[in-house]
Design a protein around this motif. Structure first.
Motif, PDB file in Angstrom:
ATOM      1  N   ARG A  70     -29.456  37.642 164.710  1.00  0.00           N
ATOM      2  CA  ARG A  70     -30.276  37.970 163.549  1.00  0.00           C
ATOM      3  C   ARG A  70     -30.194  39.461 163.229  1.00  0.00           C
ATOM      4  O   ARG A  70     -30.069  39.867 162.084  1.00  0.00           O
ATOM      5  N   THR A  71     -30.227  40.289 164.302  1.00  0.00           N
ATOM      6  CA  THR A  71     -30.158  41.741 164.107  1.00  0.00           C
ATOM      7  C   THR A  71     -28.814  42.152 163.498  1.00  0.00           C
ATOM      8  O   THR A  71     -28.763  42.915 162.535  1.00  0.00           O
ATOM      9  N   ALA A  78     -26.743  40.285 161.833  1.00  0.00           N
ATOM     10  CA  ALA A  78     -26.638  39.740 160.475  1.00  0.00           C
ATOM     11  C   ALA A  78     -27.349  40.645 159.478  1.00  0.00           C
ATOM     12  O   ALA A  78     -26.830  40.931 158.397  1.00  0.00           O
ATOM     13  N   MET A  79     -28.541  41.133 159.866  1.00  0.00           N
ATOM     14  CA  MET A  79     -29.288  42.025 158.973  1.00  0.00           C
ATOM     15  C   MET A  79     -28.551  43.333 158.762  1.00  0.00           C
ATOM     16  O   MET A  79     -28.422  43.810 157.644  1.00  0.00           O
ATOM     17  N   GLU A  80     -28.043  43.892 159.865  1.00  0.00           N
ATOM     18  CA  GLU A  80     -27.301  45.153 159.781  1.00  0.00           C
ATOM     19  C   GLU A  80     -26.088  45.037 158.871  1.00  0.00           C
ATOM     20  O   GLU A  80     -25.791  45.919 158.082  1.00  0.00           O
ATOM     21  N   LYS A  81     -25.383  43.925 159.028  1.00  0.00           N
ATOM     22  CA  LYS A  81     -24.120  43.759 158.294  1.00  0.00           C
ATOM     23  C   LYS A  81     -24.315  43.094 156.930  1.00  0.00           C
ATOM     24  O   LYS A  81     -23.338  42.799 156.232  1.00  0.00           O
ATOM     25  N   ARG A  82     -25.555  42.807 156.602  1.00  0.00           N
ATOM     26  CA  ARG A  82     -25.876  42.121 155.343  1.00  0.00           C
ATOM     27  C   ARG A  82     -25.103  40.816 155.192  1.00  0.00           C
ATOM     28  O   ARG A  82     -24.478  40.530 154.165  1.00  0.00           O
ATOM     29  N   LEU A  83     -25.124  40.029 156.249  1.00  0.00           N
ATOM     30  CA  LEU A  83     -24.491  38.712 156.223  1.00  0.00           C
ATOM     31  C   LEU A  83     -25.579  37.677 156.484  1.00  0.00           C
ATOM     32  O   LEU A  83     -26.615  38.001 157.062  1.00  0.00           O
ATOM     33  N   THR A  84     -25.332  36.449 156.053  1.00  0.00           N
ATOM     34  CA  THR A  84     -26.258  35.398 156.480  1.00  0.00           C
ATOM     35  C   THR A  84     -25.915  35.076 157.935  1.00  0.00           C
ATOM     36  O   THR A  84     -24.822  35.390 158.417  1.00  0.00           O
ATOM     37  N   GLU A 129     -22.771  33.073 157.958  1.00  0.00           N
ATOM     38  CA  GLU A 129     -21.541  33.848 157.725  1.00  0.00           C
ATOM     39  C   GLU A 129     -21.131  34.609 158.987  1.00  0.00           C
ATOM     40  O   GLU A 129     -19.970  34.592 159.398  1.00  0.00           O
TER      41      GLU A 129
END
Ligand SMILES: [Mg+2]
Length: 188
Positions: free
Chosen positions: A168-169, A171-177, A180
Motif C-alpha cells: 500500500r505504501t 503504491a501510494m508513493e508511486k501513484r499506482l493502484t 498495477e
C-alpha cells in the motif's frame, strides 16, 4: 429520452407501417434496412437502442444478422419479427440473446409494449453485464494483490499484514493502484 430504432424488413410497406407506429409513439427511427447485411451495417453505424428485425430477409436472414449485431454489441436490444407463430423461433430468439419477438400482422397495440419491454430488458442486461465486468476486474485485482503479497512475504520474511502495508505504501508513493503495482512486482 428519445430511443433510436433501426427497422429491418424486406417489405417496404412493413417498414413504412412500423416506422409510422414508432414515430407516433415518440421513437426516433434512425435508419431502415431491407436485408440482413444492411441491418448489420446500419446498426454498426447508428448504435440504436433497438433493432426491429424481420426473420425472413434476402442475402442474410434476420436471425443471423441479429446474432452478429448482438455479439458485436451494435444495438442495445433486438426484437424479431416473424410472419407466423413459431415455437422454434422463441427458443432460437432467446438463445441468440434477442429480447423478444412479435408475430405479423403487426398493430400498434402489440408492437409498442413489445418495443418498450425489449429496450428495458436490453438496458437491464447491459447493466448486469457491466456489473459482472467490474466484479471480474475486482477479482482479478485481488488475485494479483494476493500473489504480490505472497512474494513479499517469502522474499522479505514479512507477515501478511506487513506485506499488505508495504504494498500500500509503495503504491501510494508511486501513484499506482495496488493492482498495477502487484502486476509489476509479479511480472504480469
Ligand atoms: Mg421478410
Amino acid at each position: 429520452m428519445v430511443y433510436k430504432v433501426v427497422i429491418a424488413d424486406d417489405e417496404t410497406i412493413m417498414r413504412l407501417d412500423i416506422s409510422e407506429m414508432l414515430t407516433n409513439a415518440g421513437y426516433d427511427v434512425v435508419a431502415q434496412a431491407k436485408d440482413g447485411i444492411e441491418a448489420v451495417k446500419l446498426c454498426e453505424d447508428y448504435n440504436p437502442d433497438l433493432v426491429i428485425m424481420d426473420v425472413k430477409m434476402p442475402l442474410l436472414d434476420g436471425l443471423s444478422a441479429a446474432k452478429k449485431i448482438i455479439s458485436s454489441n451494435y444495438a442495445l436490444s433486438v426484437l424479431l419479427l416473424t410472419a407466423y407463430s413459431d415455437k422454434e423461433l422463441v427458443k432460437t430468439a432467446s438463445e441468440i440473446g434477442a429480447q423478444g419477438y412479435v408475430v405479423k400482422p403487426i398493430d400498434e397495440r402489440s408492437l409498442i409494449p413489445a418495443v418498450e419491454l425489449a429496450i428495458a430488458n436490453g438496458r437491464n442486461y447491459q447493466e448486469l453485464d457491466q456489473q459482472l465486468e467490474e466484479l471480474k476486474g475486482k477479482l482479478e485485482d485481488r488475485k494479483y494483490i494476493d500473489r504480490a503479497k505472497g512474494l513479499l512475504m517469502s522474499e522479505k520474511q514479512l507477515t501478511e499484514d506487513e506485506a499488505y502495508k508495504t504494498l500500500r505504501t509503495i503504491a501510494m508513493e508511486k501513484r499506482l493502484t495496488m493492482s498495477e503495482l502487484s502486476r509489476i512486482l509479479i511480472g504480469e
